[in-house]
Design an enzyme around this catalytic site. Structure first.
Site, mmCIF file in Angstrom:
data_model
loop_
_atom_site.group_PDB
_atom_site.id
_atom_site.type_symbol
_atom_site.label_atom_id
_atom_site.label_comp_id
_atom_site.label_asym_id
_atom_site.label_seq_id
_atom_site.Cartn_x
_atom_site.Cartn_y
_atom_site.Cartn_z
ATOM 1 N N GLY A 342 27.677 48.322 42.584
ATOM 2 C CA GLY A 342 28.687 49.160 41.964
ATOM 3 C C GLY A 342 29.892 48.359 41.512
ATOM 4 N N SER A 343 31.057 48.993 41.570
ATOM 5 C CA SER A 343 32.263 48.398 40.991
ATOM 6 C C SER A 343 32.791 47.205 41.756
ATOM 7 C CB SER A 343 33.364 49.462 40.886
ATOM 8 O OG SER A 343 33.000 50.450 39.948
ATOM 9 N N THR A 344 32.244 46.901 42.925
ATOM 10 C CA THR A 344 32.677 45.677 43.602
ATOM 11 C C THR A 344 32.373 44.450 42.749
ATOM 12 O OG1 THR A 344 30.560 45.521 44.778
ATOM 13 C CG2 THR A 344 32.360 46.684 45.887
ATOM 14 N N LYS A 346 32.917 44.152 39.668
ATOM 15 C CA LYS A 346 33.922 43.957 38.625
ATOM 16 C C LYS A 346 34.856 42.811 38.967
ATOM 17 C CE LYS A 346 33.640 48.776 37.189
ATOM 18 N NZ LYS A 346 34.226 50.116 37.290
ATOM 19 N N ASP A 707 32.020 56.492 39.595
ATOM 20 C CA ASP A 707 32.811 55.543 40.355
ATOM 21 C C ASP A 707 34.068 56.255 40.793
ATOM 22 O OD1 ASP A 707 33.963 53.164 41.405
ATOM 23 O OD2 ASP A 707 32.562 52.067 40.121
#
Length: 714
Positions: A342-344, A346, A707
């Site tokens: 997921g957004s980790t 980014k 998210d």
């Protein structure tokens, strides 16, 4: 008369040698000669007494001589042994009973010497069937002490038989293990011939479930079959000195309890947590839930059977069905579990763009409208619907901004960067339970892969991969393989530089911004300056789609960001909304507060004092504005447009966008895409065709990967 009487009285007494009165002396003898031959009368008792005295005197002389010789010999021996020729001690090996196992598997301790695993001597009961005449009677008597034994199986084991098809009789059969002394004495009291005892050992784990997946377990014969017990089996058998791990049992317990509470609060099916020394990559704590107690394997099996939601309901399917892997307590989610991060991810995307020079902190990216790729659509969850500068992309967790940022680097260099950060290879942790991430191959890594992997979809890695990579982002750009062994104090471990120090310094400020102004507010702890990133990813199905109601909520970060010392990762599998989260189950509500609870407990344990009196000064050194101004002399940079390339650029995009080739819009890499003025009369270029995924890898439709952007509860 009177005068006569007086004269007689005055007469002297006769001589003792004189003859008796009225008897004459012998004739011819002189008086002196006669006196020397006179007889002396001695009574019989006196003679007997004199004889006894002489005998006693002789015996005393003999005894005294014997004792003198004895003490003389002892004194001489002592003098020789201690003065003249002293003897040196000799080491001898202890005698072993034939067939007795070697007791002494080395203990395992944490970094502070607390015992995590130790071998204890126990007693085993076995039988020699050749010595048992009546197996049924012997079994009935034995079951009085051990009622748990099955009678029929016990009779079969102690009955006389041969080994296989040979004529050799069976002379050894295990009956029971780990007998306490009371049961051993009770069996002895039965007086049954043919039953014997032998010493053995049992592996005991004093900390219970605290470090089950790290330690692993041993089989019934004491050989390691999982975890550290398996990796260091030969060492634990050969060297009896304790094996010292990097784990701190205090951190382990605090981490486990915090993750367990988050799972219970949001009704998740499991979770994981890791605490890592950011400079040495030592694992201080690693948790996977549900877990087990290796000291109680029997109870483990019963609990697994009771907790498994899968049951055999059809009479036509008598074979038992194994529980799902993610509900197996032996499954280590931290090292074997593969999840879309997921957004980790980014954080890695931003670090890549800054390090390659394709973006800077004031670069803006178009997040005003979704990106269409064939029949797929990429959009933001609670998006801002405007252009976002780089800090805003992370703070608001914009999928669109991350996709544009990654496309500025290109698929080829994107994959090279992921390999350099260790996201495509198996980690070198000293446990056998590790796995290789699931990612597209080099030939299959296309534009769509770069766009989705930029925000953590289309790739599956383990939690340990994520926290290891983020440690390198925050520690100055050095990637080190994680280790479970305690390292000597003051010794610097070898690593590989993967980022410039300047890039790492900027990323620390951005990570802190996410916690103070973005989706990670729940992880903040006063005085410890936590930085990190939340990530919520929908779980994929076996057929390649996504499950809207099942997700992974995670937080990865480090603290303190002014001088990072420790990295942390917390993940909850399939959290459900509750009243406190106002109907949300994203990482900002689930994982970030759990990570904050871990930091609040373990930081004092690790000797860190909160800098509460210098918060404004320290915060000023690690802060960065959401919309940083463009420095004087820097060229203005327009927002980046959608990543759909025009027709002229399709060939380059399909070819993989090599670093030396033109980018998605036909421009040199490192130069931001320029906004194209809207022209109603000019039709939009057709979308790229769907890129085929490599064999064994499926890509799901991405209508709007959920998210936690903008959902940052305090």
């Amino acid at each position: 008369m009177k005068g006569r009487f007086d004269a007689e009285e005055l007469r002297p007494p006769p001589s003792p040698h004189a003859a008796p009165a009225g008897r004459p002396l012998p004739s011819g003898g002189a008086p002196a000669q006669s006196a020397s031959r006179a007889l002396v009368r001695v009574s019989g008792p006196d003679l007997a007494r004199r004889s006894q005295l002489e005998t006693t005197r002789g015996r005393l002389l003999i005894a005294a001589g014997g004792f003198a010789m004895l003490f003389g010999a002892v004194g001489l021996k002592l003098a020789v042994a201690t003065v003249i020729d002293p003897m040196q001690p000799k080491l001898r090996a202890a005698a072993k009973v034939p067939g007795e196992p070697n007791i002494g598997r080395a203990p395992i301790t944490d970094r502070n010497g607390e015992v995590l695993a130790v071998s204890l001597q126990v007693t085993e009961l076995y039988a020699n069937p050749q010595e048992i005449n009546d197996p049924a009677e012997a079994a009935d008597k034995l079951r009085r002490v051990l009622p748990a034994l099955d009678r029929e199986r016990l009779i079969a084991r102690i009955s006389q038989r041969t080994v296989g098809d040979s004529d050799r009789p069976v002379q050894f059969a295990y009956i029971a293990r780990n007998l306490p002394p009371r049961q051993q004495q009770a069996i002895n009291d039965l007086g049954i011939p043919g039953f014997h005892f032998r010493a053995s050992e049992r592996r005991f784990y004093p900390q219970g479930r605290a470090a089950a997946h790290v330690l692993g377990s041993v089989d019934i014969d004491g050989r390691g079959i999982a975890g550290v017990e398996k990796s260091f089996d030969e060492r634990l058998r050969a060297d009896h000195s304790p094996l010292r791990l990097s784990v701190d049992v205090r951190v382990q317990v605090a981490l486990r309890e915090s993750v367990e509470k988050a799972i219970a609060d949001f009704n998740g099916i499991g979770g994981a947590g890791v605490v890592l020394d950011i400079n040495t990559a030592e694992v201080l704590g690693m948790v996977s839930l549900p877990d087990y107690d290796a000291s109680d394997p029997g109870g483990l099996q019963q609990r697994a059977d009771a907790e498994s939601p899968i049951r055999t309901v059809a009479a036509r399917a008598p074979m038992p069905v194994a529980p799902r892997q993610d509900q197996d307590p032996h499954f280590n989610r931290a090292t074997v579990g593969l999840y879309e991060p997921g957004s980790t991810f980014k954080l890695l995307t931003a670090a890549m763009a800054l390090d390659y020079g394709t973006a800077n902190i004031w670069s803006s990216f178009d997040a005003s409208k979704p990106i269409r790729y064939g029949r797929f659509t990429i959009s933001d969850y609670k998006g801002k619907h405007r252009s976002l500068v780089l800090p805003e992309v992370l703070a608001y967790s914009s999928n669109l901004g991350a996709a544009h940022m990654a496309m500025g680097v290109g698929p080829t260099r994107h994959r090279e960067f992921m390999a350099r950060m260790g996201m495509l290879n198996r980690l070198g942790l000293e446990v056998p339970e590790t796995t290789r991430p699931l990612a597209p191959s080099a030939n299959g890594w296309r534009d769509i892969n770069t766009m989705t992997i930029a925000f953590g979809h289309g790739i599956s890695v383990s939690p340990l991969h994520v926290v290891t990579g983020i440690s390198a982002v925050a520690n100055g750009g050095i990637l080190r393989q994680p280790t479970i062994l305690a390292q000597p104090d003051g010794v610097t471990r070898d690593g590989t530089r993967v980022l410039a120090e300047k890039t790492s310094e900027t990323m620390r400020k951005l990570m802190r911004l996410v916690v103070t102004d973005g989706s990670g507010k729940g992880a903040d702890v006063a005085g410890y300056f936590v930085g990190g990133k939340t990530g919520t990813a929908e779980k994929s199905t076996a057929r390649g789609g996504y499950q809207k109601d099942k997700r992974i909520a995670a937080f990865v970060g480090a603290f303190p960001m002014n001088q990072p010392r420790y990295a942390i990762y917390v993940m909850v599998d399939e959290p459900k909304p509750n009243a406190q989260s106002h109907g949300y189950a994203t990482a900002g509500w689930v994982a970030a507060p759990a990570a904050g609870a871990v930091i609040r407990r373990v930081a004092p344990i690790l000797g860190m004092v909160p800098e509460t009196d210098r918060i404004p000064q320290i915060q000023q050194t690690i802060s960065i504005p959401l919309q940083p101004g463009r420095p004087a002399g820097a060229a203005p940079k327009a927002p980046v447009v959608a990543a759909t390339p025009p027709a002229a650029g399709r060939a380059n995009a399909a070819a993989g966008n090599a670093p030396q080739a033109n980018g998605p819009a036909g421009r040199p890499l490192g130069v931001p895409l320029q906004q194209t003025p809207a022209a109603p009369a000019v039709p939009q270029p057709p979308a790229l065709r769907r890129t085929e995924w490599p064999a064994g890898f499926r890509f799901a439709a991405l209508p709007a990967p959920s998210d936690e952007a903008g959902l940052a509860p305090r």
